[in-house]
Write a protein that holds these residues in place. Structure first.
Motif, PDB file in Angstrom:
ATOM      1  N   ASP A 171       0.878  -1.070  -0.064  1.00  0.00           N
ATOM      2  CA  ASP A 171      -0.002   0.145  -0.119  1.00  0.00           C
ATOM      3  C   ASP A 171       0.780   1.152  -0.165  1.00  0.00           C
ATOM      4  N   ALA A 174       2.491   1.643  -3.450  1.00  0.00           N
ATOM      5  CA  ALA A 174       1.368   2.231  -4.321  1.00  0.00           C
ATOM      6  C   ALA A 174       1.202   3.673  -4.211  1.00  0.00           C
ATOM      7  N   LEU A 222      -6.663   5.745  -2.601  1.00  0.00           N
ATOM      8  CA  LEU A 222      -6.099   4.397  -3.008  1.00  0.00           C
ATOM      9  C   LEU A 222      -6.968   3.199  -2.034  1.00  0.00           C
ATOM     10  N   GLU A 226      -9.015   0.190  -4.166  1.00  0.00           N
ATOM     11  CA  GLU A 226      -8.775  -1.250  -3.731  1.00  0.00           C
ATOM     12  C   GLU A 226     -10.095  -1.948  -3.361  1.00  0.00           C
ATOM     13  N   ILE A 233      -3.677  -2.209  -5.757  1.00  0.00           N
ATOM     14  CA  ILE A 233      -2.501  -1.835  -5.256  1.00  0.00           C
ATOM     15  C   ILE A 233      -1.445  -2.649  -6.152  1.00  0.00           C
ATOM     16  N   ILE A 236      -1.133  -0.859  -9.346  1.00  0.00           N
ATOM     17  CA  ILE A 236      -0.150   0.348  -9.387  1.00  0.00           C
ATOM     18  C   ILE A 236       1.418   0.052  -9.330  1.00  0.00           C
ATOM     19  N   ILE A 237       1.712  -0.953  -8.366  1.00  0.00           N
ATOM     20  CA  ILE A 237       3.035  -1.502  -8.502  1.00  0.00           C
ATOM     21  C   ILE A 237       3.621  -1.734  -9.562  1.00  0.00           C
TER      22      ILE A 237
ATOM     23  N   SER B 274      -3.482   2.984 -12.519  1.00  0.00           N
ATOM     24  CA  SER B 274      -4.215   2.141 -11.407  1.00  0.00           C
ATOM     25  C   SER B 274      -4.787   0.833 -12.151  1.00  0.00           C
TER      26      SER B 274
END
Lengths: 328, 500
Positions: A171, A174, A222, A226, A233, A236-237, B274
């Protein structure tokens, strides 16, 4: 609805759904996959070599406590041959850090690891309480963030460790990817992936009354993402690891140098911590924050010779430079 | 726990960040410095007279360095190598884009005569010719995707036909599943493919279900098989983009213009990141696309540009208001409100109110990014670059079975997930934490996927043959039709027959 069985062992009752995979798994399998994934990250990214000295940045919060436990477990299970230390930073905030430092001291006993607590007071001659009494409540996060980052590196140098590991979770990573894009922080964007593996990016996620409204918005956003799709999450990473700052842009960035006053890495002649500290010492704390205040301080002449400064920074080499509290 | 050092914004008003004033210094226009300002754009004040050339200037700056083909040498005047296609959705942005492009590059007769007097070289000089020979405006009607949505094709046609000499092109979202449209844009019609969206490998089989013969049915099955409310708008966006690109190519267009403004660009950038689209973040702003669907080895390159990308939502609204433009609007997709796209929109629009520079910071930051690793062809669904090692990354970051040390043997059934980008796999497979009313039926694929798959499997002489053989071996779903004689039939049911 009948309880579902774990999709991994197909025996026990599933107790949680992993957002990353969407799988419903039992407690035992959760521990297994959690630990093995950390182990895979360590081995596949070749984070450590046998004999390495590793400091665990310990705040007393859940993430760093879990990290200390898992790292100790894996070090024994897979025989990494690491020397583990706990490193805690005491910002000097009355009634805030005290409890968490007690947790860290308990961890020291439980996990049988040496502990070093480095305080802002010891390093900079200022506690956060003293800083707040001079700068007020608005810009104090700048001081806290800059001082913590440097304190961790200096603590690591004192312990003579090869690595610092921090308990940033997915988290946090991200959130950092999003924040860096929204703030246009190109330099950090390049480091983000590195931080994911090396766990070397430091920022506070603990100060719940922080007036950093911007980060608060990002965090809420965020969480909403989620909730809409749990894989967000990790997605995004994945995005953060897929891009980098173009060479063209990198070439226009300032080259890294060392601070002329304290020897720490810096983009300017003076590092950010020295600039902030000089402002505090000369009673012009906002000089490290606004251009106007900086110019005003410069107009008053150079720093006096008797100015208190941060001890000169030296990269780890040889023996630890400080006494470490060993578990009794 | 409360901190002593940091302020509590609920109890202490001093702890809040100070909101910046709406404009910097004075209420006079920063450009002419005479008139009282009519609009504040990110702290700068403009009057109505200066605002109009400001916007046309921004469009020209964004567009004109990409008009000439680089091969055309040192030509100093603007001349595109092909025609122009403008995507029109009926929304605010595309209404403004249409108006601006028309004003700048297609002046009225009177205006062009007025301009001709001052032109160097006279009207016959190549410099003064139209930049694009033909201009089309393409509207994609999405109403078939959902029940009770209005068909706005005729409204869109009426708006577009006001702008002479623009030609109106009408498409429907279901065209993405229609062989007739595919043949029209130069593709070779195929039988159609479906995938099983319930398995992460996304196994492919041929479309056999006769109830899915109609393109509208295929489109609806496609959308209803998607696992999250996030996936539906993302899928529609991808289908519209590809419909426009193939149309651009078939109309010999060198440029495709979309009306993404600065605000919507930031939204699509954050939304795309995202959803795992970091690798193709550059393409959200602009892309160069070509597709050799005819298999002839030659294909026209289409440059997809977004000329409004330096112009915010507020500026678009003012342009439409001051020029009395009629915006026909768009229906919202049902359920989209809970998706990542809508959440990002709410977030960015809210942030823009308090921090007006955020949207341009997002766009500028993303403009500085490049993909980290090399690409391995293109995704067969969205036709954007395919990042190397996506499946390996997914396998590395999460343990999905207890026997990871000995991975199960790969299935011989053809899998689509190997040919998809991370974003498309996520759109098709990532589930919501809540149980959503999704159908478990097969998911029909758009018409371009089958020919793209043939290109992706170069070692096979024919993808169809290879797939059928693989499916037969695996006991798959390809049915063979042959006439069975009476004795064989009797043999099969002999156990159930009573003795005569």
């Amino acid at each position: 609805m009948a309880p579902r069985s774990c999709v991994l062992c197909e025996k026990s009752k599933a107790i949680l759904k992993r957002p990353k995979t969407g799988q419903q798994i039992c407690k035992e399998c959760f521990f297994y996959v959690f630990e093995t994934e950390v182990h895979n990250t360590i081995t596949q990214s070749k984070l450590f070599s046998p004999g390495d000295r590793v400091a665990i940045g310990a705040s007393g919060g859940k993430d760093s406590t879990v990290l200390a436990y898992v790292l100790k477990t894996l070090n024994e299970r897979y025989k990494y041959g690491l020397n583990l230390f706990l490193l805690s930073i005491d910002e000097g905030i009355t009634g805030y850090r005290d409890d968490s430092l007690e947790t860290v001291k308990r961890n020291q006993q439980q996990y049988d690891m040496p502990l070093k607590i480095l305080s802002y007071d010891e390093l900079y001659g200022w506690t956060m309480d003293a800083i707040v009494s001079q700068v007020g409540r608005k810009n104090n996060c700048t001081f806290c963030g800059v001082f913590r980052r440097q304190a961790l590196d200096r603590g690591a140098a004192m312990l003579n460790v090869d690595h610092i590991v921090t308990g940033h979770n997915a988290d946090d990573i991200a959130e950092t990817v999003l924040m860096n894009i929204m703030r246009g922080d190109i330099a950090r964007l390049g480091r983000c992936t590195y931080a994911y593996f090396k766990k070397l990016d430091y920022f506070s996620t603990e100060c719940i009354y922080s007036p950093d409204a911007y980060r608060g918005h990002a965090r809420t956003f965020l969480k909403d993402l989620e909730a809409a799709r749990p894989s967000a999450i990790i997605d995004i990473i994945h995005s953060g690891e897929a891009f980098e700052v173009s060479e063209e842009v990198k070439s226009t960035q300032k080259a890294q140098q060392t601070c002329k006053r304290c020897g720490y890495m810096s983009s300017n002649d003076l590092c950010k911590a020295c600039t902030l500290l000089e402002g505090l010492e000369r009673g012009m704390a906002s000089s490290g924050i606004t251009d106007r205040a900086r110019k005003k301080m410069e107009a008053e002449g150079p720093a006096p010779d008797n100015l208190r400064t941060i001890p000169f920074f030296r990269l780890p080499s040889g023996q630890p430079a400080v006494a470490i509290e060993s578990p009794s | 726990m409360a901190s002593e050092s940091c302020g509590n914004p609920t109890a202490d008003t001093d702890a809040r960040m100070i909101r910046r004033p709406k404009f910097d210094r004075s209420k006079f226009c920063v450009k002419c410095k005479e008139n009282t300002g009519n609009i504040v754009i990110r702290h700068a004040v403009y009057c109505k007279n200066c605002f109009m050339p400001l916007l046309t200037g921004k469009i020209r700056r964004c567009l004109e360095s990409f008009i000439n083909d680089k091969k055309s040498g040192r030509r100093t005047y603007l001349k595109a190598s092909g025609n122009l296609l403008i995507g029109f959705s009926g929304g605010l942005g595309s209404t403004v884009l249409l108006d601006l492009i028309h004003r700048i590059y297609f002046p009225s007769k009177m205006e062009s005569e007025r301009r001709a007097e001052s032109l160097k070289g006279g009207t016959a000089h190549p410099r003064n010719e139209m930049i694009w020979q033909e201009t089309r405006v393409c509207y994609v009607e999405v109403c078939s995707a959902f029940p009770n949505m209005n068909d706005r094709t005729e409204e869109a046609r009426a708006v577009v036909l006001k702008y002479e000499p623009f030609e109106f092109v009408s498409l429907r979202l279901e065209d993405a599943f229609d062989n007739k449209w595919w043949a029209k844009v130069g593709g070779k019609p195929g039988q159609g493919l479906v995938i099983d969206p319930t398995n992460e490998a996304l196994y492919i089989s041929k479309l056999e279900d006769t109830s899915l013969a109609d393109p509208v049915q295929r489109l609806r099955s496609y959308l209803s098989a998607l696992p999250t409310p996030t996936a539906i708008p993302s899928a529609i966006r991808m289908l519209v983009r590809l419909l426009l690109l193939f149309t651009a190519q078939s109309t010999n267009s060198s440029h495709l213009l979309l009306a993404t403004n600065l605000t919507s660009l930031s939204i699509s950038l954050i939304s795309s990141i995202s959803q795992g689209g970091g690798f193709t973040v550059k393409e959200e702003a602009q892309e160069k696309w070509s597709s050799d669907i005819a298999g002839e080895g030659t294909s026209r390159t289409v440059r997809l540009l977004r000329p409004l990308q330096d112009i915010g939502l507020k500026e678009c609204s003012f342009w439409a208001w001051w020029n009395e433009l009629h915006v026909i609007g768009r229906d919202k997709y049902p359920g989209a409100k809970q998706g990542i796209g809508a959440l990002t929109r709410d977030f960015i629009v809210g942030l823009e109110r308090d921090y007006p520079s955020t949207v341009s910071t997002i766009a500028r930051t993303c403009g500085k990014l490049v993909p980290k690793a090399g690409a391995n062809g293109t995704c067969v669904l969205c036709d954007r670059s395919l990042q190397i090692g996506v499946q390996e990354w997914k396998a590395r970051i999460s343990i999905r079975s207890l026997s990871d040390s000995t991975p199960p043997p790969a299935s011989s059934r053809p899998s689509l997930s190997d040919h998809l980008c991370y974003s498309c796999v996520t759109t098709l497979t990532s589930r919501s934490s809540k149980v959503t009313a999704r159908s478990d039926g097969p998911l029909p694929l758009p018409v371009w996927v089958q020919p793209y798959l043939k290109h992706s499997i170069p070692s096979e002489d024919s993808f169809d043959v290879a797939m059928e053989e693989e499916l037969k071996e695996a006991g798959g779903e390809i049915w063979e039709r042959r006439k069975v004689d009476e004795s064989e039939m009797k043999g099969k049911i002999s156990d159930f027959l009573l003795e005569e």
